[in-house]
Design an enzyme around this catalytic site. Structure first.
Site, PDB file in Angstrom:
ATOM      1  N   LYS A  36      45.885  33.725  -0.201  1.00 31.95           N
ATOM      2  CA  LYS A  36      45.569  34.056   1.095  1.00 31.95           C
ATOM      3  C   LYS A  36      46.053  32.998   1.970  1.00 31.95           C
ATOM      4  O   LYS A  36      45.311  31.810   2.172  1.00 31.95           O
ATOM      5  CB  LYS A  36      44.139  34.452   1.196  1.00 31.95           C
ATOM      6  CG  LYS A  36      43.718  35.023   2.790  1.00 31.95           C
ATOM      7  CD  LYS A  36      42.069  35.126   2.855  1.00 31.95           C
ATOM      8  CE  LYS A  36      41.703  36.332   1.943  1.00 31.95           C
ATOM      9  NZ  LYS A  36      40.056  36.269   2.201  1.00 31.95           N
ATOM     10  N   ASN A  81      37.246  39.504  -2.479  1.00 33.23           N
ATOM     11  CA  ASN A  81      38.503  39.959  -1.686  1.00 33.23           C
ATOM     12  C   ASN A  81      39.716  40.189  -2.622  1.00 33.23           C
ATOM     13  O   ASN A  81      40.478  41.019  -2.552  1.00 33.23           O
ATOM     14  CB  ASN A  81      38.908  38.817  -0.699  1.00 33.23           C
ATOM     15  CG  ASN A  81      37.926  38.784   0.313  1.00 33.23           C
ATOM     16  OD1 ASN A  81      37.917  38.013   1.179  1.00 33.23           O
ATOM     17  ND2 ASN A  81      37.131  39.928   0.647  1.00 33.23           N
TER      18      ASN A  81
END
Length: 417
Positions: A272, A267
């Protein structure tokens, strides 16, 4: 200097009558373990004797583990190489510490167990791990049925992970699956890469992860660094209890570690900070990210990740990421929406924000009447962020992205000199 935030009390002195034990790579589990000259050899032997308030010192050297405590019942099972399931007590943790001035290295790379591996499986509470190095937790190259393995897996509460060095594991360096009031302090997690994961090479090797169940608040990441991990630096996806990330640095996620070759499945976000796998959930919680830095990440520096409510991003600095701040949220009907509470942040780079339309953001660098330039900072280097820590384990002192005295950005960003 970084602003000092309230900290969980670390008890420096040992309780009266506490015992001290010793472990060494060349020790013997039939020895007494009570002096540096008569050390045990294994963590398991030390745990048998250690009680609340006791300290176990690990001498420097390499502790090579070759098999799990249990066996793989199937190729999709999980084995544990080291299990810490005995708890300390409030004010009397069991300490598993590196001997002063030495580095014990726990190397799991020789394990051939044909399923998922937990290097350290910590189910006990009131434990304090300090100064240990964890590396080589494997996947097997002909087994593509699983996701990641893990360096350290936590499901206990009131644990402290301090000054750990977690690297070159085939999965996250440290993963909080459950438990509350855990502190991950001044710890590094880097060059973790899961090449044999079932949904794509690099998909799951975060630096740090927290997927905590509801009802377990108080988990904090403080003073930690994540770099060169194949997935994300910090990942709070599926955390149903609030988490705080503060004074942390994250850079160069989403690439083949040690290179700038992007991984399709990685990712690549620095931090995140939420999300539930792209699904709307009614019992979402608010996480806090503050006084942190993210740069050179393939995707976002700071990412809301479809979170259903506004997360707090306060006094952070982002530069040279794919996008600096991405506030992609999700509404009750599943449609995308901009969600985030952003205050006193700095963005420096080509794409400053994404999914922020309609948000009130009056106290951030991109809403000032003047454009942010190099002249605002003492330095804008992306080098030396992995420099050795200070003697007390705190982050190294750099000049990068510290503001000049005359900058109109004063009061913004991760550094407040």
């Amino acid at each position: 200097m970084i602003r000092i935030l309230p900290a969980i009390l670390l008890v420096a002195s040992f309780p009266a009558h506490a015992a001290v034990f010793y472990v060494a790579p060349d020790g013997n589990d039939r020895a007494s373990g009570v002096s540096p000259g008569t050390p045990w050899q294994t963590v398991q032997r030390a745990q048998q004797s250690a009680q609340a308030g006791d300290t176990v010192y690990f001498r420097g050297g390499r502790y090579v583990l070759t098999s799990g405590v249990n066996r793989c019942a199937t190729r999709t099972d999980t084995v544990n190489a080291v299990i810490l399931d005995k708890s300390g007590g409030e004010g009397k943790p069991i300490r598993y510490w590196a001997y002063p001035g030495e580095t014990p290295v726990f190397d799991f790379s020789a394990m051939k167990d044909d399923c998922r591996v937990k290097g350290f499986d910590v189910t006990g509470s009131w434990l304090h791990l300090k100064g240990l190095e964890v590396t080589g937790v494997p996947q097997q190259p002909d087994n593509h049925l699983n996701h990641e393995s893990w360096g350290v897996w936590n499901s206990g509460s009131h644990n402290i992970y301090e000054r750990l060095n977690l690297h070159h594991n085939m999965g996250p360096g440290l993963f909080i699956q459950d438990g509350g009031y855990n502190l991950v302090l001044n710890t590094d997690s880097h060059h973790n890469y899961d090449p044999y994961t079932s949904n794509g090479a690099g998909q799951s090797a975060d630096g740090f992860g927290a997927h905590i169940k509801a009802g377990h608040p108080g988990n904090v990441f403080r003073g930690d660094r994540a770099w060169a991990n194949s997935d994300d630096g910090f990942d709070l996806i599926n955390a149903f209890s609030p988490v705080t990330i503060e004074q942390c640095w994250a850079w160069q996620q989403g690439y083949l570690p040690g290179t700038r070759s992007p991984l399709a499945a990685g990712n690549g976000n620095g931090i995140k900070a939420g999300g539930y796998g792209g699904r709307y959930t009614r019992n979402a919680v608010k996480h806090i990210v503050r006084f942190s830095v993210a740069f050179d990440n393939k995707a976002a520096g700071f990412y809301a990740n479809h979170h259903p409510l506004a997360l707090d991003f306060i006094n952070n600095t982002a530069f040279s990421n794919g996008v600096q701040y991405d506030m992609l949220g999700i509404s009750a009907d599943g449609s995308p929406i901009a969600l985030g509470n952003l205050r006193n942040n700095i963005a420096y780079g080509t794409v400053l924000t994404s999914h922020t339309a309609g948000l009130k953001m009056p106290h951030n660098s991109w809403t000032l009447p003047t454009r942010v330039t190099r002249a605002d900072f003492q330095d804008v280097s992306d080098r030396h962020w992995d420099a050795p820590r200070q003697a007390d384990g705190s982050l190294p002192v750099l000049h990068s992205f510290h503001l000049r005295a005359e900058s109109p950005l004063k009061g913004l960003g991760a550094f407040n000199d």
